[in-house]
Design a protein around this motif. Structure first.
Motif, mmCIF file in Angstrom:
data_model
loop_
_atom_site.group_PDB
_atom_site.id
_atom_site.type_symbol
_atom_site.label_atom_id
_atom_site.label_comp_id
_atom_site.label_asym_id
_atom_site.label_seq_id
_atom_site.Cartn_x
_atom_site.Cartn_y
_atom_site.Cartn_z
ATOM 1 N N THR A 199 46.244 72.463 29.332
ATOM 2 C CA THR A 199 44.701 72.622 29.458
ATOM 3 C C THR A 199 44.681 73.870 30.477
ATOM 4 N N GLY A 200 43.201 74.572 30.135
ATOM 5 C CA GLY A 200 43.148 75.533 30.816
ATOM 6 C C GLY A 200 43.170 75.329 32.401
ATOM 7 N N GLU A 213 37.297 85.419 35.767
ATOM 8 C CA GLU A 213 36.895 85.337 34.678
ATOM 9 C C GLU A 213 36.308 86.970 34.285
ATOM 10 N N VAL A 264 40.714 81.810 29.771
ATOM 11 C CA VAL A 264 40.633 80.763 28.910
ATOM 12 C C VAL A 264 39.452 80.739 28.118
ATOM 13 N N GLN A 265 38.474 81.374 28.402
ATOM 14 C CA GLN A 265 37.306 81.494 27.323
ATOM 15 C C GLN A 265 37.191 82.433 26.748
ATOM 16 N N LYS A 320 41.978 77.714 25.600
ATOM 17 C CA LYS A 320 41.029 77.202 24.490
ATOM 18 C C LYS A 320 41.540 77.755 23.027
#
Ligand SMILES: *Cc1c(COP(=O)(O)O)cnc(C)c1O
Length: 459
Positions: free
Chosen positions: A138-139, A237, A272-273, A299
């Protein structure tokens, strides 16, 4: 390439899902209502859903529910099904792998798929230095491991994150995530040695705060409150996701990366996104010419199968003692097969270019709407990661009620629309890159109707 007339789906396994919006019942229909009752009786109330409809099939730009309603997908399961749900190459690769073997644990008897994914990530991530990768599920897990690696490599403890950040829901990543409700409230105490610095947020920053000044502001805080020689890593991010699709001012990321280099701290991009083609490049840092020391992907990486990765400079990644990284399922063979098929699909179908086309369409139409609607305070984003932030035109205050009203209208009409942002006042567009122009156009028209109707109900 013509993305409307081409056959998106040569494989008979998933090609029969009609690419049109269709309401067979009210939303939710009777079968979804029934399932929601079972959910309430069997599933923790802590696990909430955005829409009250249950999925039966999905492909292209459509999710079909158990009542036969076909919804236009503007969410991609939160930026996961970037190549489309059940994309033909992914279906084929995973089917072959599931028949061959499902799991051996890479730490017990390894397999080639894991290595192939690591090799592809070394090619696709920014920078031509030697790289290594470790795979996770997972992230959140990958972000945690990036922190572990950064601490071992630097011998330092402090992790710097930013306002509006979202890095996950595990204990360490909750500490790194900014927003209290719903991610943190009541779940503490949180992990230590996590410090929060001010973000560059052009729409809310004073006009004179450009990327360079915003970076100076963050660096001043870090140097005074954390200490430059204490910082293991800055984790950021490149375009913030849950925090509101915030695109920092040009130069902000580069100035932070330069500070990291000067001060022996690592620059860690949480992609991740924003990664895996979402913004029209493989990774969003590329728009800013930044080469991170470590890059976290998840993701969109495997078309919906659970996979996440930390990719970074060989000497940093190899500083960890053997056995220090891993996990039972990390780099599961099915997920690796899916990731290789996702990469091939993005390359073969020209999906980076498609993301840029989607940006042109969405940003163009949102800007047009903004001309006559002062409640749309800001339109921003890159590729198929685009958002509109709603404000009260008089006070400039965030208007979360309007975003909720627009999303609710979209849901009633069969459009999966998501909100985000620290104040919940942002509508985000995250369609699969396999969506047609027609579906995108129709979904946008419904969002615009929602805005027109939201006039009375807000404030
Ligand atoms: C979703 C997300 C995470 C967490 O990923 P999970 O797979 O949900 O654990 C971390 N960082 C960013 C930027 C995300 O968008």
């Amino acid at each position: 390439m013509d993305f409307n007339s081409r056959d998106l789906d040569p494989d008979p396994m998933s090609s029969d899902l009609d690419q049109s919006r269709h309401l067979a019942t009210a939303i939710p229909g009777p079968r979804s209502v029934e399932l929601m009752k079972r959910k309430q009786a069997a599933v923790s109330a802590g696990v909430a859903t955005t829409l009250p409809v249950f999925a039966a099939r999905a492909a292209g730009g459509i999710v079909e529910d158990v009542d036969g309603n076909r919804l236009i997908d503007l969410g991609s399961g939160i930026a996961v099904t970037t190549v489309g749900s059940s994309a033909p190459r992914v279906v084929e690769a995973v089917s072959e792998q599931v028949a061959a073997f499902t799991h051996t644990c890479f730490m017990v008897t390894p397999y080639e798929g894991y290595i192939a994914v690591a090799e592809r990530l070394a090619e696709l991530t920014p920078g031509d230095h030697e790289k290594r990768t470790a795979l996770f599920n997972t992230g959140s897990e990958a972000v945690e491991n990036a922190v572990k690696i950064a601490r071992v490599a630097t011998g330092r403890d402090a992790i710097v994150v930013f306002d509006h950040a979202y890095h996950g829901r595990t204990n360490l990543t909750m500490a790194m995530t900014a927003k209290n409700m719903p991610y943190k409230k009541g779940f503490g105490p949180f992990a230590g040695e996590v410090y929060r610095a001010p973000m560059s947020y052009p729409f809310h920053d004073a006009a004179e705060i450009d990327g360079k000044l915003a970076a100076e502001r963050a660096i001043a805080m870090i140097e005074a409150q954390v200490g430059a020689d204490q910082v293991a890593a800055l984790v950021i991010e490149p375009i913030q996701g849950e925090g509101g699709f915030i695109v920092p001012a040009p130069g902000f990321l580069a100035a932070l990366a330069e500070w990291c280099q000067t001060n022996g701290a690592l620059f860690v991009a949480d992609e991740v996104q924003s990664g895996f083609g979402r913004t029209g490049t493989w990774f969003a840092v590329e728009h800013e010419g930044v080469v991170p020391d470590l890059l976290v992907s998840a993701k969109g990486i495997a078309g919906g199968l659970p996979l996440a990765a930390v990719t970074g400079r060989a000497e940093i990644m190899d500083s960890v003692h053997p056995g220090g990284l891993g996990g039972t399922y990390g780099g599961n063979p099915l997920a690796c097969a899916a990731a290789l098929a996702v990469i091939e699909t993005i390359e073969s179908d020209g999906l980076l270019e498609r993301a840029r086309q989607i940006e042109d369409i969405l940003v163009g139409r949102l800007r047009e709407l903004q001309q006559s609607d002062p409640r749309i305070g800001d339109v921003r984003g890159r590729g198929a990661m685009v958002a509109a932030e709603f404000v009260d035109p008089v006070t400039g205050k965030p208007d979360g009620a309007l975003a909720r009203a627009v999303a609710a209208h979209a849901h009633r009409c069969g459009v999966i629309a998501l909100t985000c942002g620290t104040w919940g006042n942002v509508i985000r567009f995250l369609p699969p890159l396999s969506i047609s122009d027609e579906l995108l156009d129709e979904a946008f028209t419904i969002i615009a109707q929602g805005l027109a109707q939201g006039l009375a109900g807000t404030k």
